[in-house]
Design an enzyme around this catalytic site. Structure first.
Site, PDB file in Angstrom:
ATOM      1  N   ASP A  63       0.829  -1.206   0.000  1.00 58.42           N
ATOM      2  CA  ASP A  63       0.000   0.000   0.000  1.00 58.42           C
ATOM      3  C   ASP A  63       0.862   1.255   0.000  1.00 58.42           C
ATOM      4  OD1 ASP A  63      -2.980  -1.167   0.818  1.00 58.42           O
ATOM      5  OD2 ASP A  63      -1.326  -2.340   1.636  1.00 58.42           O
ATOM      6  N   TYR A  99      -1.600   4.326  -6.249  1.00 56.20           N
ATOM      7  CA  TYR A  99      -2.837   5.040  -5.880  1.00 56.20           C
ATOM      8  C   TYR A  99      -3.056   6.194  -6.841  1.00 56.20           C
ATOM      9  CZ  TYR A  99      -3.102   2.560  -1.451  1.00 56.20           C
ATOM     10  OH  TYR A  99      -3.234   1.589  -0.498  1.00 56.20           O
ATOM     11  N   HIS A 237     -10.258  -2.454   7.648  1.00 56.95           N
ATOM     12  CA  HIS A 237     -11.069  -3.338   6.806  1.00 56.95           C
ATOM     13  C   HIS A 237     -11.494  -4.601   7.535  1.00 56.95           C
ATOM     14  CE1 HIS A 237     -10.578  -0.952   3.213  1.00 56.95           C
ATOM     15  NE2 HIS A 237      -9.265  -0.966   3.350  1.00 56.95           N
ATOM     16  N   ASP A 264      -5.037  -3.387   4.916  1.00 58.21           N
ATOM     17  CA  ASP A 264      -5.152  -2.526   6.091  1.00 58.21           C
ATOM     18  C   ASP A 264      -3.847  -1.755   6.239  1.00 58.21           C
ATOM     19  OD1 ASP A 264      -7.715  -2.718   7.038  1.00 58.21           O
ATOM     20  OD2 ASP A 264      -7.328  -4.504   8.242  1.00 58.21           O
ATOM     21  N   HIS A 265      -3.956  -0.429   6.379  1.00 58.02           N
ATOM     22  CA  HIS A 265      -2.780   0.439   6.380  1.00 58.02           C
ATOM     23  C   HIS A 265      -2.159   0.489   7.766  1.00 58.02           C
ATOM     24  CE1 HIS A 265      -4.153   2.764   2.518  1.00 58.02           C
ATOM     25  NE2 HIS A 265      -4.211   1.446   2.404  1.00 58.02           N
TER      26      HIS A 265
END
Length: 345
Positions: A63, A99, A237, A264-265
């Site tokens: 991410d 992104y 999430h 999930d960040h």
């Protein structure tokens, strides 16, 4: 004469009918054979030799692709420092590589601005093995998978699902998890590029069969599965129920040692209470979600960090050492596994 004509007509009808039945049977057999063939097609395999001492060392990050913003550049710098210290062999990306909506094409400057020009440390000029995340599916997925990107940057390798074998010390099974998640199919706010994965039902069924066969055949000391989406998580999430239902039983059946993901960040470590599986989330390569944590079983939850960072893994035939680092390169959590006993401390 009338009876003769009637007989000929009946005979002609029977021949036509038999011909039609034969055609239907041929088509049916073709469909069945095609289904069987595609269901058990072997996942593409790559070989990665371990070090002379028999160890494998690598970093895991997810991410991340935000053109250096949200501390992506700072995380990248620390990855370079730790990568040099450990003399890593490769890097694993757990997805959401670009992104907010993946790449527009093979000439999209985001590939340079978020990858090539960010991870510039000498230690990170190693092979990157990457999977697609849900944000990547919002762009041109074929662009990320294209060999054209490897001509721009040779260390880049991103495929839907594949295997990396490290001389029977470890096998890494990369799984394309986004098509499993049903809410993306009905999402009207975003457009997803499903080319290459439709129809979804057949794609998922075949992928699970291929993975099941590959795991069953594996003789590796360590079996590690990598996907973008969570299976176990206390993050924003939470748990991906489609993976809990369809993927997790296969991992348990074949004694998989680790499942690594992003989505999930955060940075996170959860231990299974009914199997050897360790769940590691490394989805903090750039933007993180402060304070976004759900209640979770305290016995299973070993570590959670709601800031940016990454993780390193050092494997030998008998031991695995996992270390989590924050955006400043400070060690946050260390976990050691003994292969014979599946013990940890």
């Amino acid at each position: 004469m009338i009876l003769s004509n009637l007989a000929m007509a009946c005979l002609s009808y029977e021949r036509t009918r038999a011909s039609r039945l034969h055609l239907v049977l041929v088509v049916l057999l073709y469909c069945i054979s095609s289904e069987i063939s595609s269901s058990f097609a072997e996942l593409q395999r790559f070989e990665h030799a371990p070090k002379d001492d028999g160890s494998i060392r690598f970093l895991v990050v997810g991410d991340w692709g935000r053109r250096g913003f949200y501390n992506q550049s700072k995380v990248a710098w620390q990855m370079g420092r730790i990568g040099e210290k450990l003399d890593i062999d490769f890097v694993i990306s757990t997805g959401d590589n670009f992104y907010g909506d993946g790449l527009k094409g093979v000439n999209d400057l985001a590939f340079l601005d978020s990858f090539k020009n960010i991870y510039t440390a000498k230690s990170l000029q190693k092979q990157w093995y990457s999977v697609l995340g849900n944000h990547d599916y919002r762009g041109n997925t074929e662009a990320q998978l294209s060999p054209a990107l490897r001509k721009i940057e040779s260390r880049w390798l991103c495929l839907r699902s594949f295997i990396v074998n490290a001389a029977e010390i470890a096998e890494f099974f990369f799984v394309d998890t986004t098509p499993f998640v049903t809410k993306y199919i009905t999402d009207k706010k975003h457009q997803y590029d499903w080319s290459g994965v439709s129809p979804h039902g057949a794609y998922i069924t075949n992928l699970l069969k291929d993975l099941n066969v590959a795991l069953r055949k594996s003789n590796a000391k360590w079996k590690i599965v990598i996907g973008h989406h969570t299976i176990r998580s206390a993050g924003h999430h939470g748990e991906t129920q489609e993976l809990v239902r369809h993927l997790l039983p296969i991992l348990k059946a074949h004694n998989v040692d680790m499942y690594m993901n992003g989505h999930d960040h955060c940075l996170q470590h959860i231990s299974s209470l009914n199997s050897p599986i360790q769940y590691f989330t490394s989805g903090a390569g750039s933007k993180a979600w402060r304070g976004d944590i759900k209640e979770y079983n305290s016995e299973a939850m070993k570590f959670f960090h709601d800031g940016q960072g990454f993780m390193s893994v050092n494997l030998t035939r008998s031991e695995a050492l996992i270390v989590f680092y924050d955006v400043l390169g400070r060690v946050l959590h260390t976990w050691k596994l003994n292969k014979q006993l599946h013990s940890a401390f």
